[in-house]
Design a protein around this motif. Structure first.
Motif, PDB file in Angstrom:
ATOM      1  N   ALA A 180       0.827  -1.212   0.000  1.00 53.60           N
ATOM      2  CA  ALA A 180       0.000   0.000   0.000  1.00 53.60           C
ATOM      3  C   ALA A 180       0.860   1.261   0.000  1.00 53.60           C
ATOM      4  N   ASN A 181       1.938   1.248   0.786  1.00 52.60           N
ATOM      5  CA  ASN A 181       2.823   2.412   0.821  1.00 52.60           C
ATOM      6  C   ASN A 181       3.567   2.592  -0.505  1.00 52.60           C
ATOM      7  N   GLN A 182       3.959   1.478  -1.111  1.00 49.95           N
ATOM      8  CA  GLN A 182       4.716   1.556  -2.355  1.00 49.95           C
ATOM      9  C   GLN A 182       3.845   2.014  -3.527  1.00 49.95           C
ATOM     10  N   GLU A 183       2.587   1.520  -3.555  1.00 47.66           N
ATOM     11  CA  GLU A 183       1.701   1.841  -4.677  1.00 47.66           C
ATOM     12  C   GLU A 183       0.687   2.929  -4.348  1.00 47.66           C
ATOM     13  N   SER A 184       0.801   3.514  -3.151  1.00 44.02           N
ATOM     14  CA  SER A 184      -0.099   4.598  -2.710  1.00 44.02           C
ATOM     15  C   SER A 184      -1.564   4.160  -2.799  1.00 44.02           C
ATOM     16  N   LEU A 185      -1.868   3.025  -2.192  1.00 45.47           N
ATOM     17  CA  LEU A 185      -3.224   2.485  -2.215  1.00 45.47           C
ATOM     18  C   LEU A 185      -4.018   3.034  -1.039  1.00 45.47           C
ATOM     19  N   SER A 186      -5.313   3.213  -1.265  1.00 42.24           N
ATOM     20  CA  SER A 186      -6.200   3.624  -0.181  1.00 42.24           C
ATOM     21  C   SER A 186      -6.518   2.409   0.694  1.00 42.24           C
ATOM     22  N   ALA A 187      -7.215   2.666   1.805  1.00 35.02           N
ATOM     23  CA  ALA A 187      -7.559   1.569   2.718  1.00 35.02           C
ATOM     24  C   ALA A 187      -8.460   0.545   2.036  1.00 35.02           C
ATOM     25  N   LEU A 188      -9.430   1.044   1.263  1.00 34.92           N
ATOM     26  CA  LEU A 188     -10.339   0.140   0.560  1.00 34.92           C
ATOM     27  C   LEU A 188      -9.598  -0.664  -0.506  1.00 34.92           C
ATOM     28  N   GLU A 189      -8.684  -0.015  -1.225  1.00 31.18           N
ATOM     29  CA  GLU A 189      -7.907  -0.715  -2.250  1.00 31.18           C
ATOM     30  C   GLU A 189      -6.996  -1.762  -1.620  1.00 31.18           C
ATOM     31  N   THR A 190      -6.463  -1.446  -0.442  1.00 31.92           N
ATOM     32  CA  THR A 190      -5.626  -2.427   0.257  1.00 31.92           C
ATOM     33  C   THR A 190      -6.448  -3.637   0.680  1.00 31.92           C
ATOM     34  N   GLU A 191      -7.651  -3.380   1.205  1.00 34.57           N
ATOM     35  CA  GLU A 191      -8.525  -4.490   1.582  1.00 34.57           C
ATOM     36  C   GLU A 191      -8.914  -5.319   0.358  1.00 34.57           C
ATOM     37  N   MET A 192      -9.149  -4.646  -0.769  1.00 34.81           N
ATOM     38  CA  MET A 192      -9.471  -5.362  -1.997  1.00 34.81           C
ATOM     39  C   MET A 192      -8.295  -6.216  -2.457  1.00 34.81           C
ATOM     40  N   ARG A 193      -7.078  -5.709  -2.306  1.00 35.92           N
ATOM     41  CA  ARG A 193      -5.889  -6.484  -2.670  1.00 35.92           C
ATOM     42  C   ARG A 193      -5.762  -7.711  -1.763  1.00 35.92           C
ATOM     43  N   LYS A 194      -6.048  -7.525  -0.467  1.00 35.68           N
ATOM     44  CA  LYS A 194      -6.041  -8.660   0.448  1.00 35.68           C
ATOM     45  C   LYS A 194      -7.094  -9.683   0.042  1.00 35.68           C
ATOM     46  N   LEU A 195      -8.295  -9.173  -0.295  1.00 33.27           N
ATOM     47  CA  LEU A 195      -9.386 -10.055  -0.701  1.00 33.27           C
ATOM     48  C   LEU A 195      -9.015 -10.819  -1.966  1.00 33.27           C
ATOM     49  N   GLU A 196      -8.340 -10.137  -2.878  1.00 37.35           N
ATOM     50  CA  GLU A 196      -7.910 -10.796  -4.120  1.00 37.35           C
ATOM     51  C   GLU A 196      -6.944 -11.942  -3.819  1.00 37.35           C
ATOM     52  N   GLY A 197      -6.019 -11.701  -2.898  1.00 37.18           N
ATOM     53  CA  GLY A 197      -5.071 -12.755  -2.532  1.00 37.18           C
ATOM     54  C   GLY A 197      -5.753 -13.938  -1.871  1.00 37.18           C
ATOM     55  N   VAL A 198      -6.709 -13.637  -0.966  1.00 42.22           N
ATOM     56  CA  VAL A 198      -7.429 -14.720  -0.283  1.00 42.22           C
ATOM     57  C   VAL A 198      -8.260 -15.529  -1.270  1.00 42.22           C
ATOM     58  N   VAL A 199      -8.961 -14.827  -2.177  1.00 38.52           N
ATOM     59  CA  VAL A 199      -9.787 -15.527  -3.168  1.00 38.52           C
ATOM     60  C   VAL A 199      -8.916 -16.386  -4.073  1.00 38.52           C
ATOM     61  N   LYS A 200      -7.758 -15.864  -4.496  1.00 41.37           N
ATOM     62  CA  LYS A 200      -6.844 -16.644  -5.341  1.00 41.37           C
ATOM     63  C   LYS A 200      -6.380 -17.890  -4.606  1.00 41.37           C
ATOM     64  N   GLU A 201      -6.106 -17.742  -3.318  1.00 38.09           N
ATOM     65  CA  GLU A 201      -5.683 -18.894  -2.530  1.00 38.09           C
ATOM     66  C   GLU A 201      -6.791 -19.934  -2.441  1.00 38.09           C
ATOM     67  N   ILE A 202      -8.043 -19.480  -2.279  1.00 36.07           N
ATOM     68  CA  ILE A 202      -9.178 -20.403  -2.223  1.00 36.07           C
ATOM     69  C   ILE A 202      -9.348 -21.121  -3.556  1.00 36.07           C
ATOM     70  N   VAL A 203      -9.208 -20.366  -4.669  1.00 34.75           N
ATOM     71  CA  VAL A 203      -9.323 -20.986  -6.000  1.00 34.75           C
ATOM     72  C   VAL A 203      -8.215 -22.016  -6.210  1.00 34.75           C
ATOM     73  N   ASP A 204      -6.992 -21.679  -5.795  1.00 31.93           N
ATOM     74  CA  ASP A 204      -5.883 -22.631  -5.923  1.00 31.93           C
ATOM     75  C   ASP A 204      -6.139 -23.878  -5.095  1.00 31.93           C
ATOM     76  N   GLU A 205      -6.713 -23.676  -3.900  1.00 33.11           N
ATOM     77  CA  GLU A 205      -7.027 -24.828  -3.044  1.00 33.11           C
ATOM     78  C   GLU A 205      -8.088 -25.712  -3.684  1.00 33.11           C
ATOM     79  N   LEU A 206      -9.111 -25.093  -4.291  1.00 38.44           N
ATOM     80  CA  LEU A 206     -10.154 -25.871  -4.963  1.00 38.44           C
ATOM     81  C   LEU A 206      -9.590 -26.621  -6.167  1.00 38.44           C
ATOM     82  N   ASN A 207      -8.701 -25.966  -6.930  1.00 40.48           N
ATOM     83  CA  ASN A 207      -8.074 -26.651  -8.065  1.00 40.48           C
ATOM     84  C   ASN A 207      -7.213 -27.820  -7.591  1.00 40.48           C
ATOM     85  N   TYR A 208      -6.523 -27.612  -6.477  1.00 44.09           N
ATOM     86  CA  TYR A 208      -5.708 -28.691  -5.913  1.00 44.09           C
ATOM     87  C   TYR A 208      -6.570 -29.864  -5.473  1.00 44.09           C
TER      88      TYR A 208
END
Length: 222
Positions: A142-170
């Motif tokens: 967030a500090n490097q890319e100057s992300l807002s709080a909502l954008e940071t939460e969305m980035r976290k959500l994106e990572g969690v969702v990707k992890e869930i998708v990878d787990e389902l594929n596995y």
């Protein structure tokens, strides 16, 4: 705009909080006793190939003790990712899992430097293991890319969702492999059953002809 964005923001916040609540907790606090030749005390966590693993160990004071840490996996190769001697205070390690399937273990050995009688010596370890999306430092992003709080939460959500998708594929790949093994076993059992049946029929026919020849030799039948 503010009224329209507020419910959406609340929805995202609730969704992220729900995902974080269902995520497994990998923090543990325990005591480890010191020995001249100590056994390894290992804490295991599941990590797939390519996942980032951050290990944070906060080691309590221990006079006359030396704590060593080793990070390994449970794969056939028994990969050793890290081996550190005499860690004190807060120590942080980062590794990337190489094993396709299996667990990553953080193993501690607490050596007693000086043999003394009396009460056994121990020290407290506060261990935190972050894997995959949990290991990413989103504050630094967030500090490097100057992300807002909502954008940071969305980035976290994106990572969690990707992890869930990878787990389902596995899990899907494992199900396909188990199904293939099941079909192969079923085919082998069926082949063995037909072989047993034909063997029994052949053995019965052979016994009939053998007994017929025996009775003919004894002149019991024509």
């Amino acid at each position: 705009m503010t009224l329209a964005a507020s419910p959406l923001r609340c929805f995202y916040a609730i969704f992220v909080a729900t995902l974080l609540l269902i995520a497994p907790a990998n923090a543990i606090k325990f005591e480890i006793q010191a020995y001249r030749y100590p056994p390894a005390k290992c804490i295991w966590n599941t990590a797939r190939k390519g996942e980032l693993v951050i290990v944070t160990a906060n080691v309590g004071p221990g006079e006359g003790q030396r704590l060593d840490v080793e990070i390994v996996d449970s794969g056939p190769e028994k990969n050793v990712y890290l081996n550190k001697r005499g860690i004190v205070g807060e120590a942080r390690f980062a590794i990337t899992a190489h094993n396709d399937e299996g667990d990553v273990g953080v193993c501690f050995r607490n050596y007693l430097d000086v043999a003394e009688g009396g009460k056994p010596k121990t020290r407290v370890i506060d261990l935190d293991v972050d894997i995959g999306a949990d290991a990413v430092d989103y504050n630094a992003i967030a500090n490097q890319e100057s992300l807002s709080a909502l954008e940071t939460e969305m980035r976290k959500l994106e990572g969690v969702v990707k992890e869930i998708v990878d787990e389902l594929n596995y899990l899907k790949k494992r199900e396909e492999r188990f199904q293939s093994t099941n079909m192969s076993t079923h085919s082998r059992v069926q082949t063995f059953a037909w072989f047993t049946l034909f063997s029994l029929v052949g053995l019965g026919i052979w016994q009939i002809f053998h007994l017929r020849a025996f009775f003919k030799r004894k002149y019991l039948i024509d």
